[in-house]
Scaffold this motif. Sequence first.
Motif, mmCIF file in Angstrom:
data_model
loop_
_atom_site.group_PDB
_atom_site.id
_atom_site.type_symbol
_atom_site.label_atom_id
_atom_site.label_comp_id
_atom_site.label_asym_id
_atom_site.label_seq_id
_atom_site.Cartn_x
_atom_site.Cartn_y
_atom_site.Cartn_z
ATOM 1 N N GLU A 1 44.112 47.012 41.289
ATOM 2 C CA GLU A 1 43.591 47.815 42.406
ATOM 3 C C GLU A 1 44.756 48.331 43.227
ATOM 4 O O GLU A 1 45.753 47.631 43.399
ATOM 5 N N TYR A 2 44.665 49.561 43.720
ATOM 6 C CA TYR A 2 45.728 50.053 44.604
ATOM 7 C C TYR A 2 45.376 49.834 46.068
ATOM 8 O O TYR A 2 46.247 49.857 46.935
ATOM 9 N N GLU A 3 44.070 49.641 46.316
ATOM 10 C CA GLU A 3 43.576 49.218 47.630
ATOM 11 C C GLU A 3 42.359 48.373 47.332
ATOM 12 O O GLU A 3 41.750 48.548 46.272
ATOM 13 N N LEU B 1 39.474 49.642 45.079
ATOM 14 C CA LEU B 1 39.797 50.921 44.414
ATOM 15 C C LEU B 1 40.696 50.655 43.205
ATOM 16 O O LEU B 1 41.843 50.205 43.349
ATOM 17 N N SER B 2 40.167 50.968 42.018
ATOM 18 C CA SER B 2 40.850 50.581 40.779
ATOM 19 C C SER B 2 41.969 51.558 40.404
ATOM 20 O O SER B 2 41.939 52.745 40.758
ATOM 21 N N TRP C 1 42.393 56.433 38.260
ATOM 22 C CA TRP C 1 42.063 55.692 39.470
ATOM 23 C C TRP C 1 40.748 56.170 40.053
ATOM 24 O O TRP C 1 40.256 57.247 39.706
#
Length: 250
Positions: free
Chosen positions: A161-163, A166-167, A191
Amino acid sequence: MEELYPDFFARFYDVIYHQVRDGVDNRFYLDRITECGGRILEIGSGTGRLLTEALASGADIYGIDISPAMLEVLGSKLPPEHRHRISLQNIVDFRSDTGYDLIIAPFRVFMHLMEINDQLKALNNVRSNLRQGGKFIFDVFNPDLKPLITGLDKVVDFDGEYEPGLSLRRITSTKPDLINQVINLTFRMEWNDGTSGRSSEWETPLRYFFRFELEHLLLRSEFSSFKISGDFEGSELSNESKEFIVTCFK
Ligand SMILES: C[S@@+](CC[C@H](N)C(=O)[O-])C[C@H]1O[C@@H](n2cnc3c(N)ncnc32)[C@H](O)[C@@H]1O
């Protein structure tokens, strides 16, 4: 000149490389920066994976990079009083007024130089921007022959996840170009931006060096002496070496 690191790659660089690279080279470069104590330049400072940490520890460090997208991410992390430290410049022809005690080009920056002429110009330009007694340290990988010959086909090298929620997935492929000693890399990122799935691709060549080619190149440069280690612990070169860590002395 090859295509620059694009916006989407710069955006996700930290999420991926803090995870996959910090454990390998972070301590080594930060220790060299601390023991130098003088004026330092990081060439190819990228998003500041190393530079921001060095600055936080009190180093007098500056950064140059040729990618506006990478510089923008780094600029957004720096307080206004430190922004003068970074600029859009190329290793081949950058200039500085006062010179540096240590110049580093961490994490494959030198492998972005495709032409021998640019490699030599870069080495000589770095040397002319070093103060007497200064050092230039950079790393390239010791080519691993099997994957070099066969290439990689869609390897998922990041899946997370980047956040929160959120993938982000990265899928990497490589195509060998043996006669030019180039790996053609394709990075595909997929993403979720919260409402829908997004994706983008970037292709870039990476020039690899064999051990004696690197030695001959350095001998042709204006550096009078250099040392090549096989890992970030300073081991002598051996069949186990994954890295060529080069220290050039002025
Ligand atoms: C793999 S990244 C490394 C970034 C950073 N040093 C790190 O360790 O995370 C390579 C960086 O070198 C930069 N670069 C490539 N060619 C360059 C050149 N000719 N002059 C200056 N920077 C360059 C790229 O834009 C990119 O930001």
